[in-house]
Design an enzyme around this catalytic site. Structure first.
Site, short mmCIF file in Angstrom:
data_model
loop_
_atom_site.label_atom_id
_atom_site.label_comp_id
_atom_site.label_asym_id
_atom_site.label_seq_id
_atom_site.Cartn_x
_atom_site.Cartn_y
_atom_site.Cartn_z
N GLU A 1 3.01 -10.09 -18.11
CA GLU A 1 2.49 -9.11 -17.16
C GLU A 1 1.52 -7.74 -17.40
O GLU A 1 0.80 -7.44 -16.59
CB GLU A 1 3.70 -8.52 -16.04
CG GLU A 1 4.49 -7.56 -16.95
CD GLU A 1 5.47 -6.96 -15.88
OE1 GLU A 1 5.45 -6.98 -14.63
OE2 GLU A 1 6.69 -6.78 -16.18
N GLU B 1 13.04 -11.75 -20.22
CA GLU B 1 12.41 -10.42 -19.96
C GLU B 1 11.30 -9.95 -20.92
O GLU B 1 10.31 -9.46 -20.67
CB GLU B 1 13.75 -9.29 -19.98
CG GLU B 1 13.03 -7.89 -19.82
CD GLU B 1 12.29 -7.51 -18.78
OE1 GLU B 1 12.65 -8.60 -17.65
OE2 GLU B 1 11.57 -6.46 -18.51
N CYS C 1 0.81 -1.20 -0.03
CA CYS C 1 0.01 0.11 0.02
C CYS C 1 0.87 1.33 0.02
O CYS C 1 2.05 1.06 -0.05
CB CYS C 1 -0.91 0.03 1.11
SG CYS C 1 -1.57 -1.50 1.61
N LYS D 1 3.98 -2.23 -8.30
CA LYS D 1 5.37 -1.86 -8.59
C LYS D 1 6.30 -2.45 -7.75
O LYS D 1 7.24 -2.71 -8.30
CB LYS D 1 5.29 -0.31 -8.59
CG LYS D 1 6.47 0.47 -9.23
CD LYS D 1 6.87 -0.24 -10.72
CE LYS D 1 8.42 0.14 -11.33
NZ LYS D 1 8.58 -0.54 -12.40
N HIS E 1 14.25 -29.56 -25.75
CA HIS E 1 13.88 -30.90 -24.69
C HIS E 1 12.64 -30.68 -23.96
O HIS E 1 12.58 -30.62 -22.76
CB HIS E 1 15.18 -30.39 -23.74
CG HIS E 1 16.52 -30.43 -24.40
ND1 HIS E 1 17.21 -31.60 -24.76
CD2 HIS E 1 17.47 -29.51 -24.75
CE1 HIS E 1 18.23 -31.47 -25.32
NE2 HIS E 1 18.52 -30.09 -25.49
N ASN F 1 1.13 0.48 6.13
CA ASN F 1 1.80 -0.49 4.98
C ASN F 1 2.48 -1.51 5.63
O ASN F 1 3.28 -1.45 6.21
CB ASN F 1 2.32 0.36 3.85
CG ASN F 1 3.02 -0.69 2.87
OD1 ASN F 1 2.40 -1.66 2.50
ND2 ASN F 1 4.15 -0.38 2.47
N GLY F 2 2.10 -2.76 5.47
CA GLY F 2 2.72 -3.99 5.84
C GLY F 2 2.00 -5.21 6.26
O GLY F 2 0.63 -5.02 6.07
N LYS G 1 7.36 -9.23 -19.65
CA LYS G 1 6.85 -7.81 -20.11
C LYS G 1 5.30 -8.36 -20.98
O LYS G 1 4.27 -7.61 -20.51
CB LYS G 1 7.68 -7.16 -21.21
CG LYS G 1 8.73 -6.55 -20.55
CD LYS G 1 8.56 -5.27 -20.06
CE LYS G 1 8.41 -5.17 -18.41
NZ LYS G 1 9.42 -5.84 -17.64
N TRP H 1 -3.85 -1.88 -1.21
CA TRP H 1 -3.82 -3.14 -1.96
C TRP H 1 -4.07 -4.31 -0.94
O TRP H 1 -3.01 -4.60 -0.30
CB TRP H 1 -2.31 -3.32 -2.54
CG TRP H 1 -2.19 -4.46 -3.82
CD1 TRP H 1 -1.73 -5.29 -3.86
CD2 TRP H 1 -2.97 -4.25 -4.91
NE1 TRP H 1 -1.89 -6.18 -4.86
CE2 TRP H 1 -2.85 -5.37 -5.52
CE3 TRP H 1 -3.98 -3.07 -5.58
CZ2 TRP H 1 -3.11 -5.63 -7.21
CZ3 TRP H 1 -4.17 -3.67 -6.75
CH2 TRP H 1 -3.88 -4.67 -7.63
N ARG I 1 1.49 1.91 -6.09
CA ARG I 1 1.80 0.80 -5.10
C ARG I 1 0.47 0.09 -4.49
O ARG I 1 0.36 -0.96 -3.80
CB ARG I 1 2.16 1.66 -3.66
CG ARG I 1 3.49 2.17 -3.89
CD ARG I 1 3.84 3.27 -2.79
NE ARG I 1 4.28 2.06 -1.89
CZ ARG I 1 5.37 1.33 -1.48
NH1 ARG I 1 6.35 1.89 -2.36
NH2 ARG I 1 5.65 0.69 -0.52
#
Ligand code: AGP
Length: 598
Positions: free
Chosen positions: A480, A473, A2, A593, A496, A99-100, A477, A73, A28
């Site tokens: 996500e 990467e 958050c 983020k 394989h 936050n936490g 991208k 969040w 956030r």
């Protein structure tokens, strides 16, 4: 994860600046939001489900001289008005944001209920404010009461609290980020510096376990030592970020702006190679038996993998790359004097911080490559350098990835030859110019590819050598922000097993090496997948002819800097695919983020 913020000032009117701080923290988390404003003798609380604009935009609230706010969040407790922050004491005279995640709060909540406290939410946070209320009723001052409350709870926290009986904001942090901003006749707090750039560039950074009282006149900091609060003196530091970096600057999304910023950042790195000399020398001399562990997560992990390649090929040094969340299980060998290099744009990723704490506990030496000034990782490291990319608001890392790769290239080169600065400057200037000159064309070609793959259910990215992490990467991208299932593979590994996944039309995006021996190998891989119906797209050097259905030709200079050049079209493919699908590239579902919880 958050965002929290607070302002206290002599003059009346905090709401507008508080909302702007919260807006700057929305990356956030944004499933609910709220504020508490001190109106002198009472607190006004307004909160709800939705983004800051949905909950608080256009709402006419009485304004005051002090306020705190929160953008949430959800972790403990679902998304609801009741669970939105701020949370208040029974008498409504104390409000708190957090936050936490807290441990052991359920037992304490039952004990508080038994003593008559009424809970309005099922969050862990609300337990803090009722514990504080009890402490104040027993005659403790707010900071002592907050300290006692937090010492009864385990877990992580960054809290900001106000009371109707004070013009101070009371804050505390442990394993969650919190910074203090310094103004003129006013002072502030927030989860990170980016939230307060419209108000100040002077910051005081709290350490884990510290608390502070923030009044319009000044700051007082304490830490708990042997059960007693001990005063701490800490000066302010100036942050060279500016508010304009928090704006979209005419782009539709932050992500696009940040993709287009890359050439300018690379030029800045080219011009500041000297800044990395001391760090590189320190890192080199710290290597006990000549090797180091690179620790990172997500995109930074991919940059770290490329860093391993540089250390091997450029510096002749051995290193390992450890996924941050796996570090505790895969680093039993780590001991005193070993060297750990952490790579993290936010400097707040819980997995990385936990790994670093373990490394330090075992006597290892910690060096870090970070983007955000004042972040926790900088405070846990023996030495650190910044990638100088400026604030990155889009959840998907773009400019910070190429900046991390460039900085790792600089460091590996300087560790090998401390006089390689001039060559490095030229290399990076050329890469910057080549990218700058091709951005618009690459974006158009990437948009065309996006139209071709937008309806795909799966996509595969293949790479070899230094561009195996580049393929990882590119896949990250795409998945996500477009939500298309995408996987990156070492091209030679694909036969394989994963080759079984190829069906008619499945897009396979291959990142093509510049070195001929590797090109011939990946041509074979391309033929394998094409023979089974794949739609092949190559991101490649201009002059190479390949068996592919679509080519994106990149002005790539050489193998060592190719991940930087190739990252751009891969980012643009992901961006345009997301936009084609009506997704918001800046705020992809389920993601934040900076992942500050483990
Ligand atoms: C990448 O686009 C994501 N934003 C995510 O994987 C990110 O790279 C990861 O969480 C690590 O973040 P950090 O660099 O701030 O440590």
């Amino acid at each position: 994860m958050c965002g929290i913020a607070g302002i206290t000032r002599r003059r009346a009117g905090v709401l507008s600046d508080l909302l702007k701080a919260l807006k700057n923290l929305e990356y956030r988390g944004y499933d609910s939001a709220g504020v508490a404003i001190s109106l002198g003798s009472r607190l006004l609380v307004r909160k709800g489900v939705g983004t800051i604009d949905q909950v608080l935009g256009g709402v006419s609230l009485e304004d005051g001289r002090m306020g705190i706010g929160h953008t949430r969040w959800a972790t403990h407790g679902g998304v609801s008005v009741e669970n939105a922050h701020p949370h208040t004491s029974c008498d409504g005279r104390i409000a708190l944001v957090h936050n936490g995640t807290l441990d052991g709060f359920e037992r304490l909540r039952e004990e508080l209920r038994a003593r008559g406290h009424v809970f309005k939410s099922d969050t862990d946070t609300e337990v803090i404010v009722h514990l504080v209320e009890e402490g104040i009723e027993e005659g403790l001052d707010p900071i002592s009461s907050l300290s006692r409350a937090l010492s009864e709870l385990g877990g992580s926290y960054a809290v900001a609290m106000i009371s109707a009986d004070s013009d101070s904001i009371f804050v505390a942090r442990y394993k969650s980020p919190l910074v203090i901003g310094i103004g003129n006749g006013e002072n502030y707090c927030a989860s990170d510096v980016a939230a307060l750039l419209h108000l100040t560039r002077e910051f005081v950074f709290l350490e884990d376990g510290e608390l502070a009282e923030i009044s319009p006149e000044g700051i007082r900091i304490w830490r708990m030592v042997g059960g007693k609060l001990e005063s701490v003196n800490r000066g302010a530091e100036r942050v060279e970020w500016v508010p304009q970096q928090m704006e979209k600057g005419g782009y539709e999304h932050f992500m696009m702006k940040e993709i287009f910023e890359q050439p300018h950042i690379l030029r800045k790195l080219a011009e500041t190679v000297e800044y990395y000399v001391k760090f590189s020398e320190g890192l080199r001399s710290a290597l006990k038996d000549g090797w180091l562990s690179i620790v990172a997560a997500g995109t930074s992990l991919h940059a770290g993998m490329i860093g391993k390649y540089y250390l091997s090929r450029v510096s002749g040094l051995r290193s390992e790359v450890v996924i941050a969340s796996e570090f505790p299980e895969w680093s039993h060998h780590l001991g005193k004097g070993d060297v750990v290099l952490a790579v993290s744009q936010s400097g707040e990723t819980a997995d990385v911080l936990e790994a670093i704490r373990i490394a330090r506990d075992r006597g290892a030496r910690v060096f870090s490559i970070v983007n955000v000034p004042g972040s926790t990782l900088t405070r846990l490291s023996e030495d650190y350098v910044f990638i100088q990319a400026g604030p990155e608001i889009g959840v998907a890392a773009t400019k910070t990835f190429t900046a991390q790769v460039a900085v790792l290239y600089i460091i590996a080169s300087l560790m090998s030859d401390s006089d390689s600065g001039v060559r490095l400057m030229r290399d990076l200037e050329v890469v910057s110019e080549e990218i700058l000159g091709s951005m618009e064309g690459l974006s158009e070609e990437a948009r065309n590819v996006a139209k071709l793959i937008r309806m795909s259910k799966h996509a595969f990215f293949l790479g070899r050598g230094i561009n195996y992490p580049t393929a990882l990467e590119g896949a990250l991208k795409l998945k996500e922000i477009s939500y298309i299932h995408a996987e990156g593979y070492a091209a030679g590994e694909y036969k394989h097993g994963p080759l079984a996944l190829i069906e008619e039309g499945v897009p396979v995006i291959a990142v093509i090496p510049t070195e001929e021996a590797l090109v011939n190998k990946i041509i074979y891989n391309l033929m394998e997948v094409r023979a089974r119906g794949a739609f092949t797209i190559t991101v490649q050097p201009p002059e190479v002819s390949l068996p592919s259905d679509r080519e994106i030709r990149v002005r790539v200079r050489d193998e060592l800097t190719s991940p930087i050049a190739y990252a751009v079209p891969l980012q643009l493919i992901a961006y345009h695919t997301a936009v084609e699908l009506g997704r918001n590239p800046d705020k992809p579902r389920n993601l934040a983020k900076s992942v500050t919880v483990e």
